[in-house]
Design a protein around this motif. Structure first.
Motif, PDB file in Angstrom:
ATOM      1  N   ASP A  25      11.447 -45.674   2.718  1.00 55.20           N
ATOM      2  CA  ASP A  25      11.470 -46.304   1.397  1.00 55.20           C
ATOM      3  C   ASP A  25      12.874 -46.703   0.969  1.00 55.20           C
ATOM      4  O   ASP A  25      13.042 -47.475   0.017  1.00 55.20           O
ATOM      5  N   GLY A  26      13.879 -46.154   1.646  1.00 52.98           N
ATOM      6  CA  GLY A  26      15.249 -46.494   1.306  1.00 52.98           C
ATOM      7  C   GLY A  26      16.216 -45.663   2.126  1.00 52.98           C
ATOM      8  O   GLY A  26      15.813 -44.802   2.923  1.00 52.98           O
ATOM      9  N   PHE A  27      17.496 -45.949   1.918  1.00 54.08           N
ATOM     10  CA  PHE A  27      18.555 -45.205   2.599  1.00 54.08           C
ATOM     11  C   PHE A  27      19.504 -44.668   1.551  1.00 54.08           C
ATOM     12  O   PHE A  27      19.893 -45.379   0.614  1.00 54.08           O
ATOM     13  N   LEU A  28      19.901 -43.395   1.700  1.00 50.72           N
ATOM     14  CA  LEU A  28      20.852 -42.766   0.793  1.00 50.72           C
ATOM     15  C   LEU A  28      22.175 -42.584   1.526  1.00 50.72           C
ATOM     16  O   LEU A  28      22.291 -41.752   2.431  1.00 50.72           O
ATOM     17  N   ALA A  29      23.171 -43.394   1.164  1.00 48.50           N
ATOM     18  CA  ALA A  29      24.495 -43.301   1.780  1.00 48.50           C
ATOM     19  C   ALA A  29      25.272 -42.166   1.128  1.00 48.50           C
ATOM     20  O   ALA A  29      25.334 -42.076  -0.098  1.00 48.50           O
ATOM     21  N   THR A  30      25.883 -41.326   1.958  1.00 49.90           N
ATOM     22  CA  THR A  30      26.565 -40.136   1.456  1.00 49.90           C
ATOM     23  C   THR A  30      27.999 -40.006   1.966  1.00 49.90           C
ATOM     24  O   THR A  30      28.667 -39.025   1.655  1.00 49.90           O
ATOM     25  N   THR A  31      28.466 -40.970   2.767  1.00 51.87           N
ATOM     26  CA  THR A  31      29.820 -40.904   3.315  1.00 51.87           C
ATOM     27  C   THR A  31      30.643 -42.096   2.823  1.00 51.87           C
ATOM     28  O   THR A  31      30.091 -43.169   2.549  1.00 51.87           O
ATOM     29  N   PRO A  32      31.976 -41.939   2.724  1.00 48.96           N
ATOM     30  CA  PRO A  32      32.811 -43.054   2.252  1.00 48.96           C
ATOM     31  C   PRO A  32      32.634 -44.331   3.055  1.00 48.96           C
ATOM     32  O   PRO A  32      32.597 -45.430   2.489  1.00 48.96           O
ATOM     33  N   ALA A  33      32.510 -44.215   4.381  1.00 50.57           N
ATOM     34  CA  ALA A  33      32.391 -45.417   5.213  1.00 50.57           C
ATOM     35  C   ALA A  33      31.075 -46.143   4.969  1.00 50.57           C
ATOM     36  O   ALA A  33      31.045 -47.371   4.840  1.00 50.57           O
ATOM     37  N   ASP A  34      29.965 -45.399   4.892  1.00 51.73           N
ATOM     38  CA  ASP A  34      28.672 -46.042   4.645  1.00 51.73           C
ATOM     39  C   ASP A  34      28.605 -46.642   3.249  1.00 51.73           C
ATOM     40  O   ASP A  34      28.065 -47.740   3.051  1.00 51.73           O
ATOM     41  N   ALA A  36      31.126 -47.736   1.436  1.00 48.31           N
ATOM     42  CA  ALA A  36      31.974 -48.930   1.423  1.00 48.31           C
ATOM     43  C   ALA A  36      31.307 -50.090   2.147  1.00 48.31           C
ATOM     44  O   ALA A  36      31.353 -51.240   1.695  1.00 48.31           O
ATOM     45  N   PHE A  37      30.686 -49.820   3.284  1.00 47.25           N
ATOM     46  CA  PHE A  37      30.029 -50.860   4.073  1.00 47.25           C
ATOM     47  C   PHE A  37      28.898 -51.517   3.303  1.00 47.25           C
ATOM     48  O   PHE A  37      28.728 -52.748   3.342  1.00 47.25           O
ATOM     49  N   LEU A  38      28.137 -50.728   2.557  1.00 44.20           N
ATOM     50  CA  LEU A  38      26.941 -51.248   1.884  1.00 44.20           C
ATOM     51  C   LEU A  38      27.210 -51.804   0.491  1.00 44.20           C
ATOM     52  O   LEU A  38      26.450 -52.648   0.009  1.00 44.20           O
ATOM     53  N   MET A  54      19.962 -47.142  -1.536  1.00 47.21           N
ATOM     54  CA  MET A  54      19.630 -48.494  -1.105  1.00 47.21           C
ATOM     55  C   MET A  54      18.129 -48.555  -0.836  1.00 47.21           C
ATOM     56  O   MET A  54      17.657 -48.199   0.252  1.00 47.21           O
ATOM     57  N   PRO A  55      17.336 -48.978  -1.823  1.00 43.23           N
ATOM     58  CA  PRO A  55      15.882 -48.989  -1.640  1.00 43.23           C
ATOM     59  C   PRO A  55      15.424 -50.147  -0.762  1.00 43.23           C
ATOM     60  O   PRO A  55      16.094 -51.178  -0.682  1.00 43.23           O
ATOM     61  N   ARG A  56      14.281 -49.959  -0.120  1.00 44.39           N
ATOM     62  CA  ARG A  56      13.709 -51.062   0.658  1.00 44.39           C
ATOM     63  C   ARG A  56      13.278 -52.177  -0.287  1.00 44.39           C
ATOM     64  O   ARG A  56      13.366 -53.365   0.051  1.00 44.39           O
ATOM     65  N   GLU A  57      12.830 -51.794  -1.482  1.00 42.43           N
ATOM     66  CA  GLU A  57      12.466 -52.763  -2.503  1.00 42.43           C
ATOM     67  C   GLU A  57      13.161 -52.364  -3.805  1.00 42.43           C
ATOM     68  O   GLU A  57      13.211 -51.186  -4.152  1.00 42.43           O
TER      69      GLU A  57
END
Length: 391
Positions: A25-34, A36-38, A54-57
């Protein structure tokens, strides 16, 4: 120093496709690099968590400490933001995220493999019925650099090469003046300062995930320790010297490493240097689309083995470079990732002879359709890397 909004739109569209394939359903970024990238938000990692949903919808959501609100605005971050006051907090970062997602009810949330056990437990409690699933969705997106990222890597490569020149000149100047040669730590401080100054001179808003410029400097017997830290040992005539340097523009890293000889090299120094130079050249040319990391690594290190130096190998040929100075893929026997255009790699075989010295030459190499392209260009031949004594 911010990438265009079109870059982030493209990244999010690709991530949506990856999440759909994985049933997340989504992605949860938890690191500085991810993060920043997203999203384009750069922050100093402390005990205060930052979470990017970052939800899929639907629209992304950034959870940050209150103290970073103005900094996010300064960077031009357009993602919707909510903040928590402090750590550990009466209301925690995880509870702030859980409250914000309460009406969205995600069931399957992707997280990176690097999530700590403590954060995993705190998030699981705060997100209730959601299940956290380890995924490589973002890691795979970062394997191949987007066209918008390449100019930042190229700019960092130019600065990194200049840092090598600055380190060499510091030693050469002392030889010309007839003064005592600098210590390893003095050279490290000089080249890091040079790279940092160049960054602030060239860019209005300097951002990074780990560092702007870095340097490992070691000479003589110390250089036989691949990751040894600079000491207070002074450079001496006859030394083999490694300058292992890195720089990042918009946190897009490169590394450029060279081995120098102070004064006329001995036959032993020439032997080790030329073997390593040959291995680095062969290994770099092997970095072609369609080959695996394992194949390339063996091709490179077999050159050193062919010279009878197998006992002096201490590490793989190289690794991926991007928003972190070390990231996937790994140019090593255990990584069977197939190289593709857009991958950015270090090519850095080394020879380390205990009690004598180490020899390492490293370039940052972009895999292109037509073959490998070095972004770093400092000379690699021995004649160019002899720092002459004044007679």
């Amino acid at each position: 120093m911010r990438l265009p909004d079109s870059f982030y739109s493209t990244v999010r569209a690709r991530l949506t496709d990856a999440l759909d394939v994985r049933g997340l359903d989504g992605f949860l970024a938890t690191t500085p690099a991810d993060v920043a990238f997203l999203s384009g938000f750069f922050y100093i990692a402390t005990e205060r968590p930052v979470y990017l949903w970052m939800p899929r919808e639907g629209d992304p959501l950034l959870v940050i400490p209150r103290l970073d609100e103005e900094y996010a605005a300064q960077q031009g971050v357009t993602v919707e933001t909510v903040s928590y006051f402090e750590f550990p907090g009466v209301v925690t970062a995880e509870q702030t995220l859980g409250a914000a997602l309460a009406g969205r009810a995600p069931k399957q949330i992707g997280v990176s493999a690097g999530l700590s056990i403590g954060a995993y437990r705190a998030l699981s409690r705060a997100l209730g019925g959601s299940t956290l699933v380890t995924t490589d969705a973002v890691a795979k997106l970062r394997l191949r650099k987007f066209p918008e990222e390449i100019p930042f890597h190229e700019a960092a490569a130019r600065i990194c090469d200049e840092m090598l020149g600055a380190g060499r000149e510091l030693i050469a100047d002392a030889l010309r003046r007839g003064t005592e040669l600098p210590r390893e730590d003095e050279i490290a401080r000089h080249v890091i300062g040079y790279g940092t100054d160049r960054m602030y001179a060239d860019y209005d808003l300097v951002v990074y995930t780990t560092k702007l410029a870095g340097g490992l400097v070691y000479a003589g017997p110390n250089s036989a320790l691949p990751h040894g830290l600079p000491t207070r040992r002074r450079i001496q005539p006859g030394d083999t010297l490694i300058l292992s340097l890195g720089a990042a523009v918009a946190s897009r890293f490169v590394e450029s490493e060279r081995t120098f000889v102070v004064g006329e090299p001995t036959a032993e120094q020439q032997r080790y240097y030329e073997a390593d130079r040959e291995a680095q050249e062969v290994g770099t040319q092997a970095m072609r689309a369609g080959r695996t990391c394992a194949e390339v690594n063996r091709t490179c290190l077999d050159v050193l083995r062919g010279h009878g130096l197998g006992d002096f190998i201490r590490h793989r040929q190289g690794h991926g470079i991007g928003l972190q100075n070390h990231e996937a893929p790994w140019v090593e026997d255990g990584d069977h990732t197939v190289l593709e255009p857009g991958m950015l790699l270090s090519s850095e075989p080394g020879v380390y002879v205990p009690g004598h010295a180490g020899y390492r030459i490293s370039d940052t190499v972009l895999v292109e359709e037509t073959g490998p392209r070095r972004l770093t260009g400092y000379p690699r031949d021995l004649a160019s890397n002899i720092i002459e004594e004044v007679r």
